[in-house]
Design an enzyme around this catalytic site. Structure first.
Site, PDB file in Angstrom:
ATOM      1  N   ASN A 153       0.799  -1.220   0.000  1.00  0.00           N
ATOM      2  CA  ASN A 153       0.000   0.000   0.000  1.00  0.00           C
ATOM      3  C   ASN A 153       0.836   1.277   0.000  1.00  0.00           C
ATOM      4  O   ASN A 153       0.363   2.326  -0.419  1.00  0.00           O
ATOM      5  CB  ASN A 153      -0.933   0.016   1.223  1.00  0.00           C
TER       6      ASN A 153
ATOM      7  N   SER B 129     -11.446  -4.814   0.139  1.00  0.00           N
ATOM      8  CA  SER B 129     -12.264  -3.756   0.722  1.00  0.00           C
ATOM      9  C   SER B 129     -12.814  -2.876  -0.384  1.00  0.00           C
ATOM     10  O   SER B 129     -12.061  -2.377  -1.219  1.00  0.00           O
ATOM     11  CB  SER B 129     -11.399  -2.928   1.685  1.00  0.00           C
ATOM     12  N   ALA B 130     -14.127  -2.630  -0.386  1.00  0.00           N
ATOM     13  CA  ALA B 130     -14.793  -1.958  -1.503  1.00  0.00           C
ATOM     14  C   ALA B 130     -14.340  -0.519  -1.709  1.00  0.00           C
ATOM     15  O   ALA B 130     -14.301  -0.034  -2.838  1.00  0.00           O
ATOM     16  CB  ALA B 130     -16.304  -2.003  -1.305  1.00  0.00           C
TER      17      ALA B 130
ATOM     18  N   THR C  81     -25.883  -8.405  11.132  1.00  0.00           N
ATOM     19  CA  THR C  81     -26.810  -8.133  10.032  1.00  0.00           C
ATOM     20  C   THR C  81     -26.036  -7.736   8.785  1.00  0.00           C
ATOM     21  O   THR C  81     -25.134  -6.895   8.834  1.00  0.00           O
ATOM     22  CB  THR C  81     -27.771  -6.990  10.418  1.00  0.00           C
TER      23      THR C  81
ATOM     24  N   CYS D  72      -3.620   4.214   7.879  1.00  0.00           N
ATOM     25  CA  CYS D  72      -3.873   3.619   9.193  1.00  0.00           C
ATOM     26  C   CYS D  72      -2.780   3.962  10.203  1.00  0.00           C
ATOM     27  O   CYS D  72      -2.948   3.751  11.391  1.00  0.00           O
ATOM     28  CB  CYS D  72      -4.001   2.103   9.072  1.00  0.00           C
TER      29      CYS D  72
END
Length: 392
Positions: free
Chosen positions: A151, A199-200, A237, A325
């Site tokens: 990254n 990850s989208a 959910t 991050c």
């Protein structure tokens, strides 16, 4: 102020077509995909359609895709889940020193629980040595986890070779493919990948939704307890609109991929060329060939990356000095230190990551401001002043 965005490795702008596909499931079709009434069943059908769409892109099976909140959760689920489920076979894991914190910190937590982790060195371009990997394999090695592409410096690892080594030794192979997905075509069968995180929001999809590919037959335990969603492997959910958006974003990412990559690479190479021409005492970090097309990481000697970022921000330019991050830390990037940069040079790094919405005019604006800012910051540095005196 209108911002010019060069931090696509951190996150991306949501594609309008993705939002359009998500909207009905944020409003009128809001049923819980686990419910048995018609409103819930309608959501369930769309979730399963999205699961199949995602699986098809990676040449995976529909029931090998598990939905999570993002790649950090997927990394945790893969690494901890595999470690816990296979500890009777052994407790040794192999990774690299340049992994994302979601992998490194997870491995450190497992070390506290009695697992042994080998952290492979990388060369000056950030590449893992497959020879070193082979040497570190033991009888009790249960997992190899190596990122697909870094990254920070964009280096693409020899994933196919690593997958073959893992398969030959009957070891599970996981890859954090967060930066690669949407930019590189990935066939999990061809590459012998057993487990893969994504990850989208890295490929113009929504935030808060990710996926984990886990090859059928690989044993792994859940790490979130609760309901029995995702075949009992991930409670909670389901994020129906996010899942639908992720499937759409993936499909759009792989449409005209070569053409988009060509345009992005041309902008990146133009940036490299102009910076080398206009600014002395720099170092391009990462492999120049085995590299993500949009990644450009350069160290500027005699300045601090934080000062560079703040000055660029004042000009309306978004960039990064490392992983998003870890940007709250003043420590130099662990990736840059691992490739052998001294602390003082690692501190002066700037990462830009070019995306599909960027233009040549924006790159020119960045270069123009970068030249001025670097010169001004260096003129404030006593180290630079001493260096110039010695040069003369």
């Amino acid at each position: 102020m209108n911002y010019i965005y060069f931090d696509n490795a951190a996150t991306t702008k949501l594609d309008d077509k993705v939002l359009e596909e998500m909207l009905p499931y944020l409003k009128e079709n809001y049923g819980n995909a686990s419910a048995i009434y018609k409103l819930g069943k309608a959501s369930h059908i769309k979730v399963e359609e999205a699961r199949e769409r995602i699986a098809n892109i990676f040449n995976a099976k529909k029931d090998e895709i598990y939905f999570t909140a993002g790649a950090s959760e997927s990394d945790n689920l893969a690494i901890k889940g595999i470690a816990y489920a296979n500890k009777s076979k052994g407790k040794h894991i192999i990774t690299s020193k340049i992994e994302h914190p979601a992998v490194l910190e997870t491995c450190k937590e497992l070390e506290k629980e009695g697992y042994e982790v080998t952290y492979l060195n990388v060369d000056s371009n950030g590449l893992v040595s497959t020879d070193e990997l082979k040497k570190e394999i033991r009888e009790d090695t249960i997992l190899i986890t190596i990122m697909y592409a870094n990254n920070e410096i964009g280096t693409i690892e020899p994933i196919k070779e690593i997958g073959a080594i893992a398969k030959e030794n009957n070891i599970i192979f996981h890859t954090d493919a967060t930066q690669a997905v949407g930019t590189i075509k990935i066939d999990v069968e061809d590459l012998n990948i057993d487990s893969m995180s994504l990850s989208a929001h890295k490929f113009y999809g929504p935030k808060g939704i990710g996926a984990l590919y886990m090859r059928k037959g690989v044993r792994f335990n859940p790490i979130i307890n609760g309901g029995h969603q995702e075949k009992g492997k991930r409670a909670g959910t389901l994020n129906t609109p996010g899942i639908i958006g992720m499937a759409k974003a993936l499909e759009l990412s792989y449409e005209d991929l070569e053409e988009k990559n060509k345009k992005i690479k041309e902008l990146r190479d133009y940036y490299f060329e102009k910076v080398k021409e206009k600014i002395p005492y720099i170092k391009i970090n990462g492999d120049l060939e085995k590299r993500l097309v949009g990644n450009a990481n350069i160290s500027f000697r005699f300045i601090e990356g934080e000062g560079l970022l703040l000055n660029l921000d004042n000009k309306g330019i978004c960039a990064s000095s490392g992983s998003a991050c870890t940007s709250g830390s003043l420590d130099p990037s662990h990736v840059l230190l691992a490739i052998g940069l001294p602390h003082e040079i690692a501190h002066g790094s700037l990462r830009i990551s070019i995306g599909k919405y960027n233009t040549k005019e924006e790159v020119d604006y960045l270069i123009e401001n970068l030249v001025e800012i670097v010169e001004r910051l260096r003129n404030m540095s006593p180290l630079y002043e001493d260096f110039i005196k010695e040069e003369k």
